[in-house]
Design an enzyme around this catalytic site. Sequence first.
Site, PDB file in Angstrom:
ATOM      1  N   TYR A   1      -1.596  -0.080  10.846  1.00 60.79           N
ATOM      2  CA  TYR A   1      -1.630  -0.369   9.409  1.00 60.79           C
ATOM      3  C   TYR A   1      -0.322   0.055   8.750  1.00 60.79           C
ATOM      4  O   TYR A   1       0.260  -0.696   7.961  1.00 60.79           O
ATOM      5  CB  TYR A   1      -2.817   0.362   8.773  1.00 60.79           C
ATOM      6  CG  TYR A   1      -3.069  -0.023   7.336  1.00 60.79           C
ATOM      7  CD1 TYR A   1      -3.564  -1.286   7.012  1.00 60.79           C
ATOM      8  CD2 TYR A   1      -2.827   0.872   6.304  1.00 60.79           C
ATOM      9  CE1 TYR A   1      -3.793  -1.650   5.696  1.00 60.79           C
ATOM     10  CE2 TYR A   1      -3.067   0.524   4.977  1.00 60.79           C
ATOM     11  CZ  TYR A   1      -3.545  -0.741   4.679  1.00 60.79           C
ATOM     12  OH  TYR A   1      -3.771  -1.097   3.370  1.00 60.79           O
TER      13      TYR A   1
ATOM     14  N   SER B   1       0.858  -1.186   0.000  1.00 53.80           N
ATOM     15  CA  SER B   1       0.000   0.000   0.000  1.00 53.80           C
ATOM     16  C   SER B   1       0.887   1.225   0.000  1.00 53.80           C
ATOM     17  O   SER B   1       2.054   1.158   0.422  1.00 53.80           O
ATOM     18  CB  SER B   1      -0.887   0.001   1.258  1.00 53.80           C
ATOM     19  OG  SER B   1      -1.479   1.267   1.493  1.00 53.80           O
TER      20      SER B   1
END
Length: 241
Positions: free
Chosen positions: A155, A142
């Site tokens: 995250y 990501s």
Amino acid sequence: MAELNGKVALVTGGGRGLGEAICRNLAGAGAVVLAGDVRDDLVEQVVGSIRGNGGRAESLRLDVTDEEGASDAIERIVGRHGRLDVLVNNAGIDLTVSVDQLSVADWDRILAVNLRGPFLMSKLALAKMRGQGGGQIVNIVSTAAKRAWANASAYHASKWGLLGLSHALHVEARPLKIKVTAVVAGGMRTPFLLDRFPDLDPGVLQDPANVAETVRFVLSQPDETVIPEVLVLPMRESSWP
């Protein structure tokens, strides 16, 4: 470009979103897709749809945090199909809270899925791929592995870690004829974002099918070529310059 027809491919988190798009794309390219997910109902719908369109796919209940269950899943795949050619580590979770509100249990849960899971699945897959003389692993990372924003500390930690793990695996696996690639994806129109941020403008995001096409491109490279990392952004990406 290398052919994917007949390749045996396991996709984690294959029940919806990007995982579903990857399953559909690889099945469309002729691969035998094993769609793994903790949600049996979702993954069975995906597999049923792929089969209805003439593709080859099987559903697999898979919790990437469960070492014994993951090992059993890999053994079943190889026992049934004789090999495992592709592993796509796509399963991921997040919780949007500040550090002071983030519990230790939630930190552990997020890193268990997003980082420990890909490590475990890659470790198991590498053993099989080494024995068969090669294979490919794709880790879905990501832009959260490239920069940071508020209320996503676990995250970010997991995705920065996954990017590092992916490059480490790339170095170790190349002599074994195993390719490892990090696909660093920008924001996508998937439930992962849209369910949590209903006010988010879908127009700034990209279709997950586009990222799935990039995964297919990576897997289709000639035997002598490997792509260690690729960044795929929507044209209006706001999380990356």
